[in-house]
Design a protein around this motif. Structure first.
Motif, PDB file in Angstrom:
ATOM      1  N   ARG A  80     -29.561 -10.817 121.703  1.00 27.07           N
ATOM      2  CA  ARG A  80     -28.387 -11.904 121.235  1.00 27.07           C
ATOM      3  C   ARG A  80     -28.870 -12.346 120.182  1.00 27.07           C
ATOM      4  NH1 ARG A  80     -28.662 -15.676 126.310  1.00 27.07           N
ATOM      5  NH2 ARG A  80     -28.165 -13.614 127.917  1.00 27.07           N
ATOM      6  N   LEU A  81     -29.983 -12.971 119.707  1.00 31.21           N
ATOM      7  CA  LEU A  81     -30.475 -13.407 118.644  1.00 31.21           C
ATOM      8  C   LEU A  81     -30.165 -12.487 117.337  1.00 31.21           C
ATOM      9  CD1 LEU A  81     -31.959 -15.337 117.336  1.00 31.21           C
ATOM     10  CD2 LEU A  81     -34.255 -14.692 117.432  1.00 31.21           C
ATOM     11  N   ALA A 109     -44.258 -19.181 126.548  1.00 37.27           N
ATOM     12  CA  ALA A 109     -44.203 -18.615 125.338  1.00 37.27           C
ATOM     13  C   ALA A 109     -45.550 -18.799 124.253  1.00 37.27           C
ATOM     14  CB  ALA A 109     -42.948 -18.336 124.792  1.00 37.27           C
ATOM     15  N   SER A 110     -46.595 -18.119 124.128  1.00 36.28           N
ATOM     16  CA  SER A 110     -46.527 -18.745 122.887  1.00 36.28           C
ATOM     17  C   SER A 110     -46.799 -18.131 121.826  1.00 36.28           C
ATOM     18  CB  SER A 110     -47.752 -19.720 122.877  1.00 36.28           C
ATOM     19  OG  SER A 110     -49.256 -18.633 123.665  1.00 36.28           O
ATOM     20  N   TYR A 111     -46.915 -18.448 120.063  1.00 33.26           N
ATOM     21  CA  TYR A 111     -47.321 -17.445 119.001  1.00 33.26           C
ATOM     22  C   TYR A 111     -49.066 -17.030 119.317  1.00 33.26           C
ATOM     23  CZ  TYR A 111     -46.979 -15.568 113.997  1.00 33.26           C
ATOM     24  OH  TYR A 111     -46.839 -14.983 112.469  1.00 33.26           O
ATOM     25  N   LEU A 112     -49.432 -15.462 118.775  1.00 35.07           N
ATOM     26  CA  LEU A 112     -50.270 -15.254 118.937  1.00 35.07           C
ATOM     27  C   LEU A 112     -51.194 -14.962 117.024  1.00 35.07           C
ATOM     28  CD1 LEU A 112     -50.463 -12.881 121.669  1.00 35.07           C
ATOM     29  CD2 LEU A 112     -51.090 -15.085 121.313  1.00 35.07           C
ATOM     30  N   GLY A 113     -50.011 -14.308 116.703  1.00 32.24           N
ATOM     31  CA  GLY A 113     -50.075 -14.086 115.336  1.00 32.24           C
ATOM     32  C   GLY A 113     -49.464 -13.093 114.405  1.00 32.24           C
ATOM     33  N   GLU A 114     -49.911 -13.456 112.864  1.00 27.84           N
ATOM     34  CA  GLU A 114     -49.262 -11.728 112.508  1.00 27.84           C
ATOM     35  C   GLU A 114     -49.799 -10.923 113.268  1.00 27.84           C
ATOM     36  OE1 GLU A 114     -48.770 -12.128 108.321  1.00 27.84           O
ATOM     37  OE2 GLU A 114     -47.660 -14.514 108.526  1.00 27.84           O
ATOM     38  N   GLU A 163     -46.260 -11.415 116.473  1.00 28.02           N
ATOM     39  CA  GLU A 163     -47.211 -11.352 118.123  1.00 28.02           C
ATOM     40  C   GLU A 163     -47.249 -12.832 119.032  1.00 28.02           C
ATOM     41  OE1 GLU A 163     -50.045  -7.815 119.622  1.00 28.02           O
ATOM     42  OE2 GLU A 163     -51.385  -9.143 118.423  1.00 28.02           O
ATOM     43  N   PHE A 164     -45.946 -12.439 120.166  1.00 25.74           N
ATOM     44  CA  PHE A 164     -46.223 -13.577 120.899  1.00 25.74           C
ATOM     45  C   PHE A 164     -46.556 -12.962 122.229  1.00 25.74           C
ATOM     46  CE2 PHE A 164     -43.113 -14.208 117.404  1.00 25.74           C
ATOM     47  CZ  PHE A 164     -42.826 -15.416 117.741  1.00 25.74           C
ATOM     48  N   THR A 180     -37.537 -20.098 115.166  1.00 26.36           N
ATOM     49  CA  THR A 180     -36.679 -18.919 115.554  1.00 26.36           C
ATOM     50  C   THR A 180     -36.854 -18.840 116.375  1.00 26.36           C
ATOM     51  OG1 THR A 180     -35.517 -19.690 113.507  1.00 26.36           O
ATOM     52  CG2 THR A 180     -34.656 -18.198 115.063  1.00 26.36           C
ATOM     53  N   LEU A 181     -37.469 -17.567 116.823  1.00 30.58           N
ATOM     54  CA  LEU A 181     -38.134 -16.346 117.214  1.00 30.58           C
ATOM     55  C   LEU A 181     -38.894 -16.874 119.380  1.00 30.58           C
ATOM     56  CD1 LEU A 181     -40.229 -13.900 115.522  1.00 30.58           C
ATOM     57  CD2 LEU A 181     -37.575 -13.630 116.019  1.00 30.58           C
ATOM     58  N   LEU A 182     -39.688 -18.220 119.225  1.00 34.18           N
ATOM     59  CA  LEU A 182     -39.823 -18.835 119.874  1.00 34.18           C
ATOM     60  C   LEU A 182     -39.434 -19.597 120.273  1.00 34.18           C
ATOM     61  CD1 LEU A 182     -42.991 -18.911 121.620  1.00 34.18           C
ATOM     62  CD2 LEU A 182     -43.541 -21.256 119.809  1.00 34.18           C
ATOM     63  N   GLU A 183     -38.578 -20.735 120.064  1.00 28.42           N
ATOM     64  CA  GLU A 183     -38.077 -21.176 120.718  1.00 28.42           C
ATOM     65  C   GLU A 183     -36.116 -20.196 121.458  1.00 28.42           C
ATOM     66  OE1 GLU A 183     -36.637 -24.940 120.969  1.00 28.42           O
ATOM     67  OE2 GLU A 183     -38.471 -24.348 120.293  1.00 28.42           O
ATOM     68  N   THR A 184     -36.042 -19.158 120.900  1.00 31.59           N
ATOM     69  CA  THR A 184     -35.679 -17.296 122.036  1.00 31.59           C
ATOM     70  C   THR A 184     -36.564 -17.590 122.804  1.00 31.59           C
ATOM     71  OG1 THR A 184     -34.961 -17.012 119.874  1.00 31.59           O
ATOM     72  CG2 THR A 184     -34.053 -15.408 121.001  1.00 31.59           C
TER      73      THR A 184
END
Length: 71
Positions: free
Chosen positions: A25-26, A62-67, A5-6, A50-54
């Motif tokens: 595209r990814l 954008a930031s990573y919230l966790g699994e 989740e982001f 990779t997902l965050l960069e995308t």
């Protein structure tokens, strides 16, 4: 696959379309976009970096919230 989740600072349909474009595209991703809560849930074998960069390619913060558990 891991579900991640982001947070992505999306304010409109255009923003969520940008997210859709970069993720497609990814490739190798399944995702749901929750525009009101500014969340993107991604199901993928790509790693978080990779997902965050995308996601950042959209120009949005954008930031990573966790699994997300997959029950």
């Amino acid at each position: 696959f891991q579900k991640h989740e982001f947070f992505v600072d999306m304010t409109c349909e255009g923003c969520s379309n940008a997210v859709t474009r970069v993720l497609q595209r990814l490739g190798g991703v399944q995702f749901d976009i929750d525009l009101p809560n500014k969340k993107v849930c991604i199901d993928s074998e790509h790693n978080v970096d990779t997902l965050l960069e995308t996601l950042k390619k959209t120009g949005k913060s954008a930031s990573y919230l966790g699994e997300k558990s997959t029950q």
